[in-house]
Write a protein that holds these residues in place. Structure first.
Motif, short mmCIF file in Angstrom:
data_model
loop_
_atom_site.label_atom_id
_atom_site.label_comp_id
_atom_site.label_asym_id
_atom_site.label_seq_id
_atom_site.Cartn_x
_atom_site.Cartn_y
_atom_site.Cartn_z
N HIS A 165 0.85 -1.19 0.00
CA HIS A 165 0.00 0.00 0.00
C HIS A 165 0.89 1.24 0.00
O HIS A 165 1.84 1.33 0.78
CB HIS A 165 -0.91 0.03 1.23
CG HIS A 165 -1.83 -1.15 1.32
ND1 HIS A 165 -3.07 -1.19 0.73
CD2 HIS A 165 -1.68 -2.35 1.96
CE1 HIS A 165 -3.65 -2.33 0.99
NE2 HIS A 165 -2.83 -3.07 1.74
N PHE A 167 1.23 5.46 0.26
CA PHE A 167 0.64 6.70 0.76
C PHE A 167 1.56 7.85 0.37
O PHE A 167 2.70 7.92 0.83
CB PHE A 167 0.49 6.65 2.28
CG PHE A 167 -0.34 5.50 2.78
CD1 PHE A 167 -1.70 5.65 3.00
CD2 PHE A 167 0.24 4.25 2.99
CE1 PHE A 167 -2.46 4.58 3.45
CE2 PHE A 167 -0.50 3.18 3.44
CZ PHE A 167 -1.87 3.34 3.67
N ALA A 187 -6.62 6.89 4.86
CA ALA A 187 -6.39 7.02 3.42
C ALA A 187 -6.39 8.48 2.97
O ALA A 187 -5.92 8.79 1.87
CB ALA A 187 -7.47 6.25 2.66
#
Length: 344
Positions: A165, A167, A187
């Motif tokens: 993931h 970010f 998120a």
């Protein structure tokens, strides 16, 4: 704490943080510190906490020695520094020679506290800022205390990667991938509208002499950190002003505009502020928090030693209005791992 104890404690920290060379260097200095030199007399005159949690005298001299190596000013020292390996005796002799030969340089160098500007700490800042933005989804005015070269003011230009993931900016070449335990951070993507910092001795990474100081406090047997710092320096655009952090904070806090979240951050910097300055800074932030509104909120994100005896630093977020304190994580001092405990 005696100087010998300070070196020995720092040796343990360095080994735990993945630097066997620094552990060796600190051990050599603990055993063979040249107390009869000008630098030895200077260090003997220091008062207060001289160890890793205070003035960090061991890291000051280590930074100065590494600077001599990076400047190629001490051939004997270069011969025993990574990537070379040397015996304790050879390292001790080279260090003693450097301390006597480059006395004036090291006396000047050790006047100032270490300025690591560890870029991997931005992984924790990215995650913490997302929690703040989750509470107040407004453009961010970012302020950093003890900003050094300002590299961690640029966290929104970096990418945090956790088990596939990502970010952050898809365009970034600066990837931070700490060992992560716990839930993923929110998120929401914070938007930094303006960034600025303050430091007693601000460094401009575009200047070779200033970049040298940043690089010197990175441990010589950790080349990946040296590379990351150089890369982060290439995207640095933040303004870091020279001054006392708390005086600067007193001027900055009233300037927070409507429609923005003022986010104050610092990482392993608070310990270098005098106790009176810490108390004044805390009072200033709390007073500003009492004046905060939903359209003019305030956040205080800190990554600091907390004296709990637990591993790493405490990552804590305070939010106003409401004076909410959120313990977010334990973080390795060099950002190698993050134990994320926030579940909100």
């Amino acid at each position: 704490m005696t100087l010998q104890e300070a070196f020995e404690e720092q040796a343990g920290h360095c080994i735990a943080l993945g630097s066997p060379f620094m552990g060796q260097l600190m051990g050599v200095l603990a055993r063979d510190w040249p107390a009869d030199t000008a630098l030895g007399r200077k260090f003997a005159a220091f008062t207060g906490d001289i160890g890793p949690s205070g003035a960090s005298l061991p890291l000051r001299i280590a930074g100065g020695l590494h600077a001599l190596v990076l400047k190629r000013k001490a051939p004997a020292l270069m011969a025993v520094y990574p990537p070379h390996k040397a015996s304790d005796q050879a390292l001790s002799e080279a260090v003693r020679d450097a301390i006597t030969t480059h006395e004036a340089f090291l006396l000047d160098w050790t006047d100032s506290a270490p300025q690591t500007n560890e870029v991997r700490r931005s992984a924790a800042l990215i995650a913490g800022a997302r929690v703040a933005a989750q509470h107040f989804n407004l453009p961010i005015r970012l302020s950093e205390l003890g900003a050094s070269g300002g590299l961690n003011l640029m966290w929104d230009h970096f990418v945090l990667e956790i088990e596939g993931h990502r970010f952050g900016s898809n365009m970034s070449t600066i990837l931070l991938s700490p060992d992560w335990t716990g839930k993923l951070p929110p998120a929401i993507n914070p938007q930094v509208e303006k960034r600025r910092g303050v430091d007693l001795n601000p460094l401009d990474p575009t200047r070779p002499d200033h970049l040298l100081r940043l690089m010197s406090y990175i441990w010589a047997d950790q080349p990946e950190r040296l590379t990351l710092t150089r890369t982060a320096a290439s995207v640095m655009t933040a303004q870091v002003q020279r001054g006392d952090a708390i005086d600067w904070l007193a001027r900055t806090l009233p300037q927070s505009p409507e429609g923005c979240l003022h986010l104050i951050q610092h990482t392993v910097a608070w310990q270098y502020f005098p106790k009176a300055a810490q108390a004044r800074g805390k009072a200033l932030i709390e007073a500003a928090g009492k004046r905060a509104t939903r359209n003019r909120p305030l956040a205080w994100l800190s990554m600091e030693q907390d004296g709990s005896g637990l591993k790493g630093a405490a990552l804590t977020l305070r939010l106003w209005p409401g004076d909410i304190t959120l313990p977010l994580a334990r973080v390795d001092f060099h950002g190698r791992w993050i134990d994320w405990t926030y579940t909100g």
